[in-house]
Design an enzyme around this catalytic site. Structure first.
Site, mmCIF file in Angstrom:
data_model
loop_
_atom_site.group_PDB
_atom_site.id
_atom_site.type_symbol
_atom_site.label_atom_id
_atom_site.label_comp_id
_atom_site.label_asym_id
_atom_site.label_seq_id
_atom_site.Cartn_x
_atom_site.Cartn_y
_atom_site.Cartn_z
ATOM 1 C CG HIS A 259 -1.838 1.161 1.317
ATOM 2 N ND1 HIS A 259 -3.127 1.134 0.842
ATOM 3 C CD2 HIS A 259 -1.656 2.409 1.810
ATOM 4 C CE1 HIS A 259 -3.695 2.317 1.042
ATOM 5 N NE2 HIS A 259 -2.821 3.104 1.635
ATOM 6 C CD GLU A 260 1.515 3.589 3.664
ATOM 7 O OE1 GLU A 260 1.704 4.646 3.041
ATOM 8 O OE2 GLU A 260 0.476 3.355 4.319
ATOM 9 C CG HIS A 263 0.214 6.205 -0.718
ATOM 10 N ND1 HIS A 263 -0.751 7.008 -1.269
ATOM 11 C CD2 HIS A 263 -0.397 5.523 0.287
ATOM 12 C CE1 HIS A 263 -1.899 6.832 -0.615
ATOM 13 N NE2 HIS A 263 -1.714 5.929 0.333
ATOM 14 C CD GLU A 298 -5.883 5.491 0.279
ATOM 15 O OE1 GLU A 298 -4.987 6.317 0.504
ATOM 16 O OE2 GLU A 298 -6.075 4.480 0.977
#
Lengths: 504, 504
Positions: A259-260, A263, A298
């Site tokens: 997830h990070e 980003h 996101e």
């Protein structure tokens, strides 16, 4: 060409905001505990210096000269517009109001922590009331088209309008609530083995290698551990991520890292020529960030975490390495059992632990509350009861404490009213972007199934990431997909994925 | 009371310089490699902003108003004086000269690295010549009493005069060279066991506990690992140290940690009321530091590393824990064998690996070279040969390559001419301070032998550390010891220690 004074000021603002990000990164990753008071003052000074430069006489003169100048390039004219918008915003919001909000929120956060720890909403209630009133005052000062909530949410998602948001959630509710119900009535796949013993050092090495595989460049980044994972950038050449590892639960560290890293891919792949321009800065939030909005940001984290990272194809390629990394731990678990386990869905009370299918239902509840608070149709006092009723309606379960209910998220105590929609916008946009990518570049499907992630990353870079904040989220979505926000791709994806997973 | 404008400017300068220290700490402890270009620009901007504040009209007006005002407290008047000195310095040294030096040094460092790697002094030679010329130009602009070297060395040690320095090294030479000769002719204690296997994680834990024991406060600090150990502070509430661990050599990490913790104790124990005043800032070096000079700083690191950390009493208290930490590794080694091993002296080529007895001989050679370069009595071309001759004279050995000789230290390539004396000043002052402490507080001896380090730390805090930069090094030394710099205590200490160790 944009004039010298303008570039000079922007370049300094850029350095100042990037340094603030580093100060914040350090504060979260191991700063000595007693350093926090001075750290707050350091950040305060740099914010003040950045704001002074935005509002300086030289800057205002430069903007007046450059505004609507037909000889500017797109990048130049959008840079000027970003500064102009920030000047207009700060002209409407006096510094005292910003200071008042900061002071209120620092007390509110303490009250929220105490309230959450002792399950007493009443401790937080008066602070939340004052925060809502302040947000209403800001909305009135800034002005809005349809609804005061737009001012709050536009801090995170420029141009988002309440009618669009309402329609989006209505469509989601109509298909997600019944889908979730059906899935939760079906027999659950076993996921016991995800709670076996996974030594943290091995998790770290494996997560590191997955992040590298999808394209995160460690020469321009680093991975640390923190209680609350995040990504933060100090220019495209220094984009750091954090994650947390639980030695007895594989998912947290694994999907947290993906997830990070998603980003981070946004920030690392902004065009180099946007470095030190206004198009890698949020000049109203006084925050260095290359992504154009929280929602689009996101979309990238969700795309890599869920669309790629929770796909069968992904684990077809990497499950072998996972088994080998944790030798002896997953030998008895087949690829398809593993795939089903990491996608298991169930109603749960806590948003940050929610699965892909139920996540947006948690968001829907929060967005309805935020809208109601901002237009006065809902009072702070009513929240605990409202929360329980909506959890029952959307997820069929109800928290027995406010700690597990209305007090679970930190956002409101920090004055962040209006950020929740961006989580769902991200999910929806990720599906729209994937649909557009596969339509334009059908070979991507095969490349993904062969673990060639660079072709998807190239497509995303060309169409989304490289542009930084040149386009508003609406423009970007229209440019890339030919449509505004539209949940149909997302809903179809979820319906098909879970039908297959659960034999519906 | 000092006026508002003055305090306001100093407070901002303080934040800016403390942030620069954090940016440098980050750059040394794990910043992504490609972030360095932007990091340089960030530091450049903050340095510029700090300097602008020192030279601002408000500041000059405030200083003119406050200077020689009899109503100021000592702290206030010394703060004003510090700013006045910085303004006078920057008035004499134009910004272009500073920029020129920075550019020259960045090229010089590359040439030095290349020269050291390939054993070619000729690569570095032209750059060192230009650096020396620049330093001479600065000396002429600033002006000096006795010798151009004073300007160079006063960047690190305010008020140090060349005649004092010459006399100091003459006294040291007269007793240290024969002492070293005698010691090196005696049979050497065995130290093989210091090169056994010492797992890094255990070294880290043990070093951490020693640093805590002597009083380093981890709530206001942290310990990291870097190639080149250092200490750096961002106010007294955030004082960080680094060390390096060698899995096959115990001393490096152990005494390195004690050394840096000694530096850190200085910064952590400055009086809280000096926070955000000019008396915790080097306004000419644009560096946040509470210690009054490099020499006094070094006195604290050497005191804890050598006087305390290499004493028999210290290991009487902690050798048991060391043996237990590395169970099975040192079981066959007695306390007295261990004590002799960590104090073994031998002639060596490399300064940073030199022992307590020979260290100052390495410094003496460098200081003579620096003085000769600055007054023109020595040319850059002559250095390699001069180096070999002096090594032979002082230590009885000679490097076979310039890499192990004149090219070993980075200092000169960074424009740091004049910092070497402070290492020896530190050793000498440490002995004078200890002598004064034991005279005034004879119970300290017993406390140290019982591992009660807080009483020594309290004495040092009261007499030295708490004052920050209120007093010049000369004033401080006079206040605390009643004498100027005087190596007799230090020489007596070394003679007695090594006579006993080596049965001379």
């Amino acid at each position: 060409m944009v004039n010298h004074a303008f570039n000079e000021q922007i370049s300094e603002i850029s350095h100042l905001l990037n340094i603030i990000n580093l100060l914040n990164w350090d504060a979260s990753t191991g700063m000595p505990e007693k350093a926090s008071e001075n750290r707050g003052k350091q950040i305060g000074l740099l914010s003040k210096l950045a704001q002074q430069r935005i509002l300086s006489k030289e800057m205002k003169t430069a903007v007046a000269q450059l505004d609507d100048n037909p000889n500017l390039s797109l990048i130049e004219s959008r840079s000027v517009k970003a500064v102009k918008n920030a000047i207009a915003y700060f002209d409407k919001i006096p510094t005292e109001l910003v200071t008042k909000q900061a002071e209120l929120c620092s007390l509110a956060e303490i009250a929220w922590r105490e309230g959450r720890a002792t399950n007493q909403f009443s401790l937080f209630e008066p602070y939340l009331e004052r925060i809502v009133n302040l947000k209403k005052e800001i909305a009135d000062r800034v002005g809005y088209v349809n609804h005061p909530y737009e001012v709050a949410t536009n801090e995170f998602e420029t141009g988002l309008q309440v009618p669009v948001l309402k329609s989006l959630f209505e469509q989601l509710k109509a298909r997600l609530v019944p889908l979730a119900k059906k899935v939760h009535q079906a027999p659950k796949p076993n996921n016991d083995f995800l709670f076996r013993s996974f030594p943290i050092e091995k998790q770290r090495a494996f997560s590191h290698s997955l992040a590298s595989k999808i394209g995160y460049d460690f020469k321009r980044g680093r991975l640390d551990t923190t209680t609350h994972p995040f990504e933060i950038s100090m220019t495209r050449d220094d984009v750091r991520i954090t994650t947390r590892f639980n030695p007895n639960f594989l998912n947290a560290g694994l999907f947290g890292t993906l997830h990070e890293a998603g980003h981070a891919l946004y920030e690392q792949n902004v065009a180099p020529e946007l470095n030190q321009t206004a198009l890698t800065l949020d000049l109203i939030g006084l925050y260095a960030v290359a992504g154009t909005s929280y929602g689009v940001h996101e979309s990238q984290s969700r795309l890599w975490e869920n669309r790629v990272g929770r796909s069968f194809e992904f684990w077809q390629n990497h499950y072998g390495l996972l088994q080998e990394t944790f030798k002896g731990t997953l030998d008895d678990i087949s690829l398809s059992d593993f795939y089903r386990a990491i996608n298991r869905s169930e109603p749960s009370l806590i948003r940050v632990e929610a699965d892909e299918l139920t996540y947006d239902l948690h968001i829907m509840l929060r967005v309805e509350i935020e809208m109601g608070l901002m237009d006065g149709s809902l009072s702070v006092k009513e929240l605990p009861e409202y929360w329980r009723a909506k959890m029952q309606e959307y997820l069929g379960i109800m928290p027995s404490t406010d700690t597990e209910g209305v007090l679970q998220d930190i956002h409101w105590s920090k004055g962040m009213i209006g950020s929740f929609p961006t989580y769902t916008l991200g999910n929806v946009m990720a599906a729209q972007f994937m649909q557009a990518a596969l339509k334009e570049a059908p070979y991507l499907d095969q490349d993904l199934s062969q673990a060639k992630y660079d072709s998807l990353l190239s497509w995303l870079t060309k169409n989304i990431l490289s542009h930084g904040r040149t386009y508003t989220p609406d423009e970007l979505l229209m440019n890339v997909t030919g449509r505004g926000i539209d949940p149909s791709d997302y809903l179809t994806y979820l319906e098909q994925k879970f039908a297959k997973l659960y034999d519906l």
